[in-house]
Design an enzyme around this catalytic site. Sequence first.
Site, PDB file in Angstrom:
ATOM      1  N   ASP A 203      -6.551 -45.256  -2.390  1.00 47.36           N
ATOM      2  CA  ASP A 203      -6.119 -46.104  -1.086  1.00 47.36           C
ATOM      3  C   ASP A 203      -6.661 -47.556  -1.565  1.00 47.36           C
ATOM      4  OD1 ASP A 203      -5.492 -45.994   1.625  1.00 47.36           O
ATOM      5  OD2 ASP A 203      -7.331 -46.938   1.952  1.00 47.36           O
ATOM      6  N   GLU A 266      -2.835 -47.391  -4.806  1.00 49.94           N
ATOM      7  CA  GLU A 266      -1.958 -47.987  -3.694  1.00 49.94           C
ATOM      8  C   GLU A 266      -2.167 -49.574  -4.132  1.00 49.94           C
ATOM      9  OE1 GLU A 266      -1.382 -48.895   0.891  1.00 49.94           O
ATOM     10  OE2 GLU A 266      -3.385 -48.352   0.111  1.00 49.94           O
ATOM     11  N   ASP A 328       3.003 -46.124   6.039  1.00 48.99           N
ATOM     12  CA  ASP A 328       2.719 -47.598   6.592  1.00 48.99           C
ATOM     13  C   ASP A 328       3.641 -48.195   6.790  1.00 48.99           C
ATOM     14  OD1 ASP A 328      -0.128 -47.051   6.508  1.00 48.99           O
ATOM     15  OD2 ASP A 328       0.073 -47.588   4.093  1.00 48.99           O
TER      16      ASP A 328
HETATM   17  C1  GLC Z   1      -3.942 -47.893   3.365  1.00 49.59           C
HETATM   18  C2  GLC Z   1      -3.478 -46.927   3.924  1.00 49.59           C
HETATM   19  C3  GLC Z   1      -3.293 -47.039   5.496  1.00 49.59           C
HETATM   20  C4  GLC Z   1      -4.633 -47.521   5.789  1.00 49.59           C
HETATM   21  C5  GLC Z   1      -5.561 -48.469   4.882  1.00 49.59           C
HETATM   22  C6  GLC Z   1      -6.830 -48.536   5.370  1.00 49.59           C
HETATM   23  O1  GLC Z   1      -3.194 -49.020   3.361  1.00 49.59           O
HETATM   24  O2  GLC Z   1      -2.232 -46.509   3.276  1.00 49.59           O
HETATM   25  O3  GLC Z   1      -2.729 -46.065   6.066  1.00 49.59           O
HETATM   26  O4  GLC Z   1      -4.499 -47.763   7.268  1.00 49.59           O
HETATM   27  O5  GLC Z   1      -5.220 -48.126   3.723  1.00 49.59           O
HETATM   28  O6  GLC Z   1      -7.172 -47.466   4.651  1.00 49.59           O
END
Ligand code: GLC
Length: 528
Positions: A203, A266, A328
Amino acid sequence: MATAATVWWQAGTIYQIYPRSFQDSNGDGIGDLAGIVGRLPYLRRLGIDAIWLSPIFPSPMADFGYDISDYIGVDPIFGTSADFDALVAAAHGHGLKIILDLVPNHTSDQHPWFVESRSSRDNPKRDWYIWHDPKPDGSAPTNWMSEFGGSSWQYDEATGQYYYHAFLDKQPDLNWRNPAVRNAIYEVMRFWMRRGVDGFRVDVIWHLIKDEEFRDNPTNPNFTAGRPPHEAFLPLYSTDRPETLDVVAEMRRVVDEFDDRVLIGEIYLPFDRLVAYYGSDLSGAHLPFNFALLSAPWNAFAIGELIARYEAALPLGAWPNWVLGNHDRPRVASRVGMAQARVAAMLLLTLRGTPTLYYGDEIGMKQVPIAPDQVQDPFEKNVPGIGLGRDGCRTPMQWGATEHAGFTTGEPWLPLDTDYHHQNAAALAADPHSILSLYVKLIELRKHMPELVFGGYEPVDAAGDVLAYRRVYDGQTVLIALNLSGGPASLHVGAGEILLATGLDRHGENVSGALELAGNEGVMVRLR
Ligand code: GLC
């Protein structure tokens, strides 16, 4: 020509499950691990190779699991640790890999580490989080904004300092400059890998390190109203710091302690910055997620151009990847329309690089309208009314035409789309021309055609709103022609045979010279 690899995360297709919304097994209206186990046969028929699970760990659920209070447990909403072991065993039994979400940037404010950290300035865990004195006038240390709106600094009365949170104030950021924090998370990774997981989707990996000097971010001259408030500043000092890449390389070394695991990051960054996350000599993430298609204008010129820029930016030997949807961002079927959702499927499954698909996209699930009193997402609650809410892409999987689409016997935690009576997995599986049948076919072809996995990507000139390219490997050439417009189009391709059309109605047709495309049609041709 690319060399043939045999690694599963290169040849395979990844499928993201948002566990709350996949399948409920105990009638509480929220999906769970036992529910997923029951649906493994569906995933096997779909043909995917790996499942990425959004967080399943104990959490107060302020951000639905992205606020973790125990990294090595399972939240009772989802089941038990034994249920998790059963899922891993069952998935592996079906030949499916399991990828977990690792959320190392922040914890829940309920995590024992943070409870300790905030208890006093001299607590040994104080430095596990990012604490800073107020400015002389008492205000926040920097102008850094939370991604969910407002300042990213929260004042703590008891100890007279601010703590940093890139997301909710209930999600304090860990201090990744502290080696003890790094080691604690690396132990978490080892724990799950010993337990059998095949890798991690990390993440917000580009957020891990923040500027040591806590400099203010510059304002964004291109900011426009209606965009998320944090975009008012360019996150120069709060994200994507050079030292982050050292951390990613360390994480990779932990993953490499085990055989055959994958590290996915990510990362929402432009290509030139994104590809840095492969690391020098590819010592970083195996797959820094490529989200370009999530926001691409849906026309052949724009998409052709971004594919070319991505291909050109990739370091030598780096393995590409593509994503069409996630938890998201708005659903692809709503973004591009139902007719183009099929074209998008053919694009995702025929580009060079690992495809990741989001649960429900294979049955054409749409963005579900959420009434104000149904809102669950903290982002929408904090910044209401400008379309930032993520609930609409997180609605329950539509399995069948029975009550609540077969997702739950209770009250679903988010509303179902009213179209589930016909737009559901059971009905679409029985229809040989459905979008689901198209996905099954595309995934199957990808498995059996090495040119789709290992072949080079060669753009082909096409008139109008047609995106065309060849994938070439070992003397075999497949041409993909995607009509991104609603009107007919034509493309000179030479001689060949149609392997698949998005309408599943042209298989075996011979082509010589011109290939005629109907509006919203995509076609794969084996060239002779
Ligand atoms: C990432 C996740 C999202 C979350 C954020 C904070 O972007 O995909 O869903 O709210 O991180 O952890």
